[in-house]
Write an enzyme that holds these catalytic residues in place. Structure first.
Site, PDB file in Angstrom:
ATOM      1  N   HIS A  29     -31.693 -16.193  19.282  1.00  0.00           N
ATOM      2  CA  HIS A  29     -31.089 -15.278  20.256  1.00  0.00           C
ATOM      3  C   HIS A  29     -31.267 -13.828  19.823  1.00  0.00           C
ATOM      4  O   HIS A  29     -31.215 -13.492  18.631  1.00  0.00           O
ATOM      5  CB  HIS A  29     -29.617 -15.611  20.521  1.00  0.00           C
ATOM      6  CG  HIS A  29     -28.702 -15.513  19.335  1.00  0.00           C
ATOM      7  ND1 HIS A  29     -28.144 -14.323  18.919  1.00  0.00           N
ATOM      8  CD2 HIS A  29     -28.204 -16.457  18.514  1.00  0.00           C
ATOM      9  CE1 HIS A  29     -27.348 -14.536  17.882  1.00  0.00           C
ATOM     10  NE2 HIS A  29     -27.369 -15.824  17.610  1.00  0.00           N
ATOM     11  N   ASP A  49     -29.394 -11.227  20.948  1.00  0.00           N
ATOM     12  CA  ASP A  49     -28.189 -10.396  21.014  1.00  0.00           C
ATOM     13  C   ASP A  49     -27.386 -10.447  19.722  1.00  0.00           C
ATOM     14  O   ASP A  49     -27.564 -11.332  18.876  1.00  0.00           O
ATOM     15  CB  ASP A  49     -27.308 -10.821  22.190  1.00  0.00           C
ATOM     16  CG  ASP A  49     -26.757 -12.229  22.050  1.00  0.00           C
ATOM     17  OD1 ASP A  49     -27.516 -13.122  21.629  1.00  0.00           O
ATOM     18  OD2 ASP A  49     -25.572 -12.442  22.371  1.00  0.00           O
ATOM     19  N   ASP A  88     -27.079 -12.900  11.509  1.00  0.00           N
ATOM     20  CA  ASP A  88     -26.887 -13.640  12.769  1.00  0.00           C
ATOM     21  C   ASP A  88     -27.470 -12.861  13.934  1.00  0.00           C
ATOM     22  O   ASP A  88     -26.743 -12.114  14.585  1.00  0.00           O
ATOM     23  CB  ASP A  88     -25.401 -13.908  12.963  1.00  0.00           C
ATOM     24  CG  ASP A  88     -25.099 -14.795  14.147  1.00  0.00           C
ATOM     25  OD1 ASP A  88     -26.035 -15.432  14.665  1.00  0.00           O
ATOM     26  OD2 ASP A  88     -23.941 -14.833  14.562  1.00  0.00           O
ATOM     27  N   GLU A 142     -26.250 -15.129  23.538  1.00  0.00           N
ATOM     28  CA  GLU A 142     -25.695 -16.320  22.882  1.00  0.00           C
ATOM     29  C   GLU A 142     -24.278 -16.089  22.392  1.00  0.00           C
ATOM     30  O   GLU A 142     -23.494 -17.029  22.261  1.00  0.00           O
ATOM     31  CB  GLU A 142     -26.598 -16.720  21.707  1.00  0.00           C
ATOM     32  CG  GLU A 142     -26.236 -18.045  21.035  1.00  0.00           C
ATOM     33  CD  GLU A 142     -25.238 -17.913  19.893  1.00  0.00           C
ATOM     34  OE1 GLU A 142     -24.724 -18.949  19.435  1.00  0.00           O
ATOM     35  OE2 GLU A 142     -24.949 -16.763  19.465  1.00  0.00           O
ATOM     36  N   GLU A 143     -23.953 -14.827  22.108  1.00  0.00           N
ATOM     37  CA  GLU A 143     -22.679 -14.523  21.459  1.00  0.00           C
ATOM     38  C   GLU A 143     -21.498 -14.444  22.428  1.00  0.00           C
ATOM     39  O   GLU A 143     -20.370 -14.218  21.988  1.00  0.00           O
ATOM     40  CB  GLU A 143     -22.786 -13.190  20.702  1.00  0.00           C
ATOM     41  CG  GLU A 143     -23.811 -13.178  19.572  1.00  0.00           C
ATOM     42  CD  GLU A 143     -23.374 -13.966  18.350  1.00  0.00           C
ATOM     43  OE1 GLU A 143     -22.325 -14.635  18.419  1.00  0.00           O
ATOM     44  OE2 GLU A 143     -24.085 -13.920  17.338  1.00  0.00           O
ATOM     45  N   GLU A 193     -30.614 -20.236  13.506  1.00  0.00           N
ATOM     46  CA  GLU A 193     -29.291 -19.730  13.176  1.00  0.00           C
ATOM     47  C   GLU A 193     -29.143 -19.562  11.662  1.00  0.00           C
ATOM     48  O   GLU A 193     -29.860 -20.202  10.877  1.00  0.00           O
ATOM     49  CB  GLU A 193     -28.217 -20.693  13.686  1.00  0.00           C
ATOM     50  CG  GLU A 193     -28.079 -20.743  15.187  1.00  0.00           C
ATOM     51  CD  GLU A 193     -27.281 -19.571  15.747  1.00  0.00           C
ATOM     52  OE1 GLU A 193     -26.776 -18.752  14.952  1.00  0.00           O
ATOM     53  OE2 GLU A 193     -27.183 -19.469  16.977  1.00  0.00           O
ATOM     54  N   HIS A 243     -21.006 -11.731  11.887  1.00  0.00           N
ATOM     55  CA  HIS A 243     -19.996 -10.955  12.605  1.00  0.00           C
ATOM     56  C   HIS A 243     -19.163 -10.058  11.685  1.00  0.00           C
ATOM     57  O   HIS A 243     -18.254  -9.375  12.161  1.00  0.00           O
ATOM     58  CB  HIS A 243     -19.052 -11.869  13.423  1.00  0.00           C
ATOM     59  CG  HIS A 243     -19.759 -12.770  14.382  1.00  0.00           C
ATOM     60  ND1 HIS A 243     -19.094 -13.647  15.203  1.00  0.00           N
ATOM     61  CD2 HIS A 243     -21.079 -12.941  14.658  1.00  0.00           C
ATOM     62  CE1 HIS A 243     -19.957 -14.325  15.945  1.00  0.00           C
ATOM     63  NE2 HIS A 243     -21.184 -13.911  15.617  1.00  0.00           N
TER      64      HIS A 243
END
Length: 357
Positions: free
Chosen positions: A73, A75, A99, A129-130, A158, A332
């Site tokens: 992903h 984003d 991530d 995706e987030e 991932e 994150h």
């Protein structure tokens, strides 16, 4: 803007990771990075490239017996004073380093530099995706172009810290609603305090013993937690309503119906509404291509504690697993970072797996 993904950058997974990190792409703002990725891929003669929204797909069509997907992903979560990237020794810091732009760099590097892979490869660079599933690029592609997702095996890039993580937990969100009766706080005995009624629900959750299960030699541990609580009307009113939001992470041997039945058993006697659910994914290690991938990595797999988009492929009958250089424990975080050696080693592993013998 001028595309920073130059041939020199594309040839080096570390430089490519940093270039991708330095293109801001918070969820729903992926156009700039998707434009850069698409421009690069359309110049590659051995790939057919297509786009849907801010999801870019490129594929080889070499007539191989098997097709694999490499998916990542584009984003990130919102920036947190961690943009653009910075370097400290062997560590690259910045939003998305772990991530999962280092994983995206794997796929983009291989797409450009490996014209003759041992399998046909579909490269998926997808949006959103987030955040909620309705925005997810794989959800949107699955509705508009399901043929893009067809394969014999898929790798989600991932963060796994260079270890193969198989399957994933299912996830369920639910709300317990407690009712009371309003009254003036000075005459509280004339009402029923709904917030006070939350005590028993919280006790059950705090004493819950998480189930552990081993599937195909990989351990999965469940979890059940209150994640948000709300109630109250005013500072001088006994509240007549309280809501407790619950997150349940369940092992992939339970389907959503079994997970809901268990949740209702734990919270029997209370009003419970399921608000969101996503099935997990079994390890899927029996596929020959999966075994070849494990051999290339050379270490034992472990169960994925969390939900990832491997579940989308599993629902289509496509075995899938997670593999990427980032540390999932840093995802994150404000100080999110990735080790340069993990990027280099992971890229070499994928190259070894995909290079014809």
């Amino acid at each position: 803007m001028e595309n920073p993904l130059t041939p020199e950058v594309l040839a080096d997974p570390v430089a490519l990771t940093r270039a991708l990190v330095d293109i801001e792409s918070v969820s729903l703002d992926e156009k700039a990075i998707a434009d850069c990725v698409e421009e690069v891929l359309r110049r590659v003669p051995h790939l057919s490239t297509f786009r849907h929204g801010n999801t870019v797909m490129a594929r080889t069509d070499l007539g191989r017996d098997s097709r694999v997907v490499l998916a990542g992903h584009l984003d990130t979560v919102p920036l947190n004073d961690n943009f653009p990237s910075t370097m400290r020794g062997d560590l690259m810091y910045g939003c998305g380093t772990s991530d999962m732009k280092s994983g995206v760099a794997f796929a983009l590097h291989l797409a450009v530099t490996l014209p003759d892979p041992r399998y046909d490869v579909t490269y998926l660079f997808y949006e959103a995706e987030e955040i909620e599933s309705r925005y997810n690029g794989l959800t949107l592609v699955g509705g508009a172009h399901p043929e893009w997702l067809q394969a014999d095996f898929a790798v989600l890039l991932e963060p796994t810290y260079g270890i193969v993580e198989v399957g994933c937990q299912g996830t369920m969100r639910a709300v317990v609603t407690l009712h009371g009766e309003r009254a003036h706080a000075a005459r509280s005995w004339r009402g029923v305090n709904a917030i006070h009624g939350a005590g028993e629900v919280l006790r059950r959750l705090s004493t819950y013993e998480a189930r552990r299960v081993t599937i195909d030699g990989c351990d999965f541990r469940e979890g059940l937690n209150a994640v948000r609580i709300g109630g109250g009307v005013a500072g001088n009113v006994v509240p007549d309503r309280c809501e407790i939001e619950i997150n349940y992470r369940f092992a992939p041997d339970r389907d959503p119906a079994a997970a809901e039945a268990h949740l209702r058993e734990v919270l029997a006697g209370y009003e419970l509404t399921v608000t969101d659910v996503a099935a997990g994914a079994l390890p899927g290690l029996k596929a020959p291509v999966a075994q070849e991938f494990l051999a290339a990595v050379g270490s034992a797999p472990r169960g994925k504690l969390g939900w990832t988009d491997v579940a989308r492929f599993a629902a289509m009958g496509i075995p899938a697993l997670n593999f990427g250089p980032g540390d999932p424990n840093l995802a994150h975080h404000k100080d999110e970072h990735v080790e340069l050696t993990k990027i280099r080693d992971g890229a070499a592993t994928l190259h070894r797996w995909l290079t014809p013998a």
